[in-house]
Design a protein around this motif. Structure first.
Motif, PDB file in Angstrom:
ATOM      1  N   SER A   1      43.492  36.370  21.286  1.00  0.00           N
ATOM      2  CA  SER A   1      44.440  36.573  20.769  1.00  0.00           C
ATOM      3  C   SER A   1      45.696  38.019  20.828  1.00  0.00           C
ATOM      4  CB  SER A   1      45.221  35.961  19.886  1.00  0.00           C
ATOM      5  OG  SER A   1      46.463  35.799  18.744  1.00  0.00           O
ATOM      6  N   CYS A   2      44.674  39.261  19.764  1.00  0.00           N
ATOM      7  CA  CYS A   2      45.540  40.253  19.706  1.00  0.00           C
ATOM      8  C   CYS A   2      45.901  40.810  21.820  1.00  0.00           C
ATOM      9  CB  CYS A   2      44.246  41.713  19.983  1.00  0.00           C
ATOM     10  SG  CYS A   2      44.152  40.687  17.630  1.00  0.00           S
ATOM     11  N   PHE A   3      44.728  40.511  22.042  1.00  0.00           N
ATOM     12  CA  PHE A   3      44.869  40.632  23.926  1.00  0.00           C
ATOM     13  C   PHE A   3      46.420  40.551  24.830  1.00  0.00           C
ATOM     14  CE2 PHE A   3      44.205  40.436  28.370  1.00  0.00           C
ATOM     15  CZ  PHE A   3      44.192  41.886  28.649  1.00  0.00           C
ATOM     16  N   PHE A   4      46.004  38.927  24.590  1.00  0.00           N
ATOM     17  CA  PHE A   4      47.844  38.302  25.030  1.00  0.00           C
ATOM     18  C   PHE A   4      48.878  38.675  24.463  1.00  0.00           C
ATOM     19  CE2 PHE A   4      50.456  34.694  24.436  1.00  0.00           C
ATOM     20  CZ  PHE A   4      50.671  34.551  25.901  1.00  0.00           C
ATOM     21  N   HIS A   5      48.495  38.998  22.569  1.00  0.00           N
ATOM     22  CA  HIS A   5      50.653  39.173  22.551  1.00  0.00           C
ATOM     23  C   HIS A   5      50.078  40.825  22.935  1.00  0.00           C
ATOM     24  CE1 HIS A   5      49.653  35.423  19.604  1.00  0.00           C
ATOM     25  NE2 HIS A   5      50.691  35.588  20.133  1.00  0.00           N
ATOM     26  N   GLY A   6      49.229  41.363  22.491  1.00  0.00           N
ATOM     27  CA  GLY A   6      49.525  42.910  23.001  1.00  0.00           C
ATOM     28  C   GLY A   6      50.143  43.157  24.776  1.00  0.00           C
ATOM     29  N   CYS A   7      49.378  42.217  25.498  1.00  0.00           N
ATOM     30  CA  CYS A   7      49.930  42.070  27.534  1.00  0.00           C
ATOM     31  C   CYS A   7      51.073  42.209  26.813  1.00  0.00           C
ATOM     32  CB  CYS A   7      49.687  41.546  28.109  1.00  0.00           C
ATOM     33  SG  CYS A   7      47.895  43.149  28.228  1.00  0.00           S
ATOM     34  N   SER A   8      51.401  40.839  26.397  1.00  0.00           N
ATOM     35  CA  SER A   8      52.852  40.304  26.271  1.00  0.00           C
ATOM     36  C   SER A   8      54.182  41.393  26.070  1.00  0.00           C
ATOM     37  CB  SER A   8      53.007  39.145  25.001  1.00  0.00           C
ATOM     38  OG  SER A   8      52.345  38.034  26.022  1.00  0.00           O
ATOM     39  N   ALA A   9      53.426  41.277  24.242  1.00  0.00           N
ATOM     40  CA  ALA A   9      54.496  43.348  24.039  1.00  0.00           C
ATOM     41  C   ALA A   9      54.914  44.310  25.534  1.00  0.00           C
ATOM     42  CB  ALA A   9      54.126  43.416  22.658  1.00  0.00           C
TER      43      ALA A   9
ATOM     44  N   THR B   1      47.923  51.805  27.541  1.00  0.00           N
ATOM     45  CA  THR B   1      47.462  50.946  26.519  1.00  0.00           C
ATOM     46  C   THR B   1      46.240  49.879  27.171  1.00  0.00           C
ATOM     47  OG1 THR B   1      49.332  50.407  26.602  1.00  0.00           O
ATOM     48  CG2 THR B   1      48.003  48.524  26.344  1.00  0.00           C
ATOM     49  N   ILE B   2      46.273  50.151  28.275  1.00  0.00           N
ATOM     50  CA  ILE B   2      44.828  48.937  29.413  1.00  0.00           C
ATOM     51  C   ILE B   2      43.642  49.733  28.854  1.00  0.00           C
ATOM     52  CG2 ILE B   2      44.041  48.850  32.109  1.00  0.00           C
ATOM     53  CD1 ILE B   2      46.623  47.984  32.194  1.00  0.00           C
ATOM     54  N   ALA B   3      43.914  51.415  28.822  1.00  0.00           N
ATOM     55  CA  ALA B   3      42.573  52.311  28.779  1.00  0.00           C
ATOM     56  C   ALA B   3      42.149  51.732  27.502  1.00  0.00           C
ATOM     57  CB  ALA B   3      42.975  53.242  28.185  1.00  0.00           C
ATOM     58  N   PHE B   4      42.143  51.587  26.145  1.00  0.00           N
ATOM     59  CA  PHE B   4      42.256  51.190  24.826  1.00  0.00           C
ATOM     60  C   PHE B   4      41.669  49.772  25.183  1.00  0.00           C
ATOM     61  CE2 PHE B   4      44.844  54.715  23.823  1.00  0.00           C
ATOM     62  CZ  PHE B   4      44.078  55.132  22.827  1.00  0.00           C
ATOM     63  N   VAL B   5      41.625  49.323  26.397  1.00  0.00           N
ATOM     64  CA  VAL B   5      40.841  47.672  26.038  1.00  0.00           C
ATOM     65  C   VAL B   5      39.290  47.545  26.577  1.00  0.00           C
ATOM     66  CG1 VAL B   5      40.776  45.300  27.304  1.00  0.00           C
ATOM     67  CG2 VAL B   5      43.312  46.370  26.927  1.00  0.00           C
ATOM     68  N   PHE B   6      38.986  49.044  27.171  1.00  0.00           N
ATOM     69  CA  PHE B   6      37.399  48.858  27.426  1.00  0.00           C
ATOM     70  C   PHE B   6      36.968  49.693  25.750  1.00  0.00           C
ATOM     71  CE2 PHE B   6      39.710  49.609  31.351  1.00  0.00           C
ATOM     72  CZ  PHE B   6      39.290  48.472  31.982  1.00  0.00           C
ATOM     73  N   PRO B   7      35.775  49.048  25.884  1.00  0.00           N
ATOM     74  CA  PRO B   7      34.627  48.970  24.163  1.00  0.00           C
ATOM     75  C   PRO B   7      34.191  50.729  24.396  1.00  0.00           C
ATOM     76  CG  PRO B   7      34.134  47.128  25.309  1.00  0.00           C
ATOM     77  CD  PRO B   7      35.399  47.906  25.985  1.00  0.00           C
ATOM     78  N   ALA B   8      33.760  51.433  25.795  1.00  0.00           N
ATOM     79  CA  ALA B   8      33.729  52.699  25.790  1.00  0.00           C
ATOM     80  C   ALA B   8      34.882  53.908  25.784  1.00  0.00           C
ATOM     81  CB  ALA B   8      33.447  53.392  27.229  1.00  0.00           C
ATOM     82  N   LEU B   9      36.070  53.806  26.067  1.00  0.00           N
ATOM     83  CA  LEU B   9      36.888  54.155  25.152  1.00  0.00           C
ATOM     84  C   LEU B   9      37.496  54.752  23.718  1.00  0.00           C
ATOM     85  CD1 LEU B   9      39.850  53.974  27.914  1.00  0.00           C
ATOM     86  CD2 LEU B   9      37.990  55.930  27.504  1.00  0.00           C
ATOM     87  N   ARG B  10      37.324  53.139  23.291  1.00  0.00           N
ATOM     88  CA  ARG B  10      37.797  53.512  21.549  1.00  0.00           C
ATOM     89  C   ARG B  10      36.751  53.544  21.335  1.00  0.00           C
ATOM     90  NH1 ARG B  10      38.817  47.537  23.305  1.00  0.00           N
ATOM     91  NH2 ARG B  10      36.805  47.053  21.744  1.00  0.00           N
TER      92      ARG B  10
END
Length: 196
Positions: free
Chosen positions: A31-39, A61-70
């Protein structure tokens, strides 16, 4: 002392709670990913921001999806985030002091709003551009352990110079100064965090 034996209904309830918890987290993340991409898509389609800045924001924004970067961003008690904030405040205070010495008629009451606006823009620049650049510099320079310090500094300053292609003019000089401050504070906090 005898412990009560759980009934079948309480076992099913506890197991159901565990299953619900696992699926609940997954649903929440989707849900967070979908709403983030929608925004993000809405901002990109509606905004009048130049396309290069929209693209940069999309990549960040896409970079923060990856766990290694977080993981890199949040290691050492949010060290990188603190460095971005500290370098923004340091740069703003330095700019304020230079403006006072350069123009003695600087009024603290009316011109203090300008300082807050400058701080806001520097914060945005450091968090949206400087932070990912610093993460990239750390990732690349870790492979060169002998010359890590110099290589990381070169990458930080290189990203500061690269702002010339985004906004030609005198803006890139301020970005280079800010990238030097960011690099210096990053190295100081790295030494401080490894000593404890």
């Amino acid at each position: 002392m005898r412990h009560p034996i759980p009934t079948n209904s309480s076992l099913l309830y506890n197991e159901g709670k565990k299953v619900r918890g696992i699926y609940g987290k997954r649903k929440f993340l989707y849900s967070c990913f979908f709403h983030g991409c929608s925004a993000l898509l809405t901002i990109v389609l509606v905004s009048t921001t130049p396309i290069i800045i929209k693209t940069l924001l999309a990549f960040i924004t896409i970079a923060f999806v990856f766990p290694a970067l977080r993981k890199l961003l949040f290691k050492d008690k949010f060290r990188k985030i603190k460095v971005a904030f500290y370098s923004s405040v340091t740069f703003t205070i330095g700019l304020f002091l230079v403006s006072i010495f350069e123009e003695p008629s600087f009024k603290l009451d009316g011109d203090s709003l300008i300082i807050l606006v400058v701080l806001l823009y520097i914060l945005i620049g450091n968090f949206l551009y400087g932070l990912p650049a610093s993460l990239f510099a750390d990732y690349i320079s870790m492979k060169f352990s002998i010359i890590r310090f110099w290589f990381s500094g070169f990458i930080h300053i290189g990203f500061g110079l690269a702002t010339y292609f985004i906004a030609p003019g005198g803006f890139f000089l301020l970005a280079v100064i800010c990238s030097i401050i960011f690099f210096a504070l990053d190295e100081i906090t790295r030494l401080y965090s490894t000593s404890y």
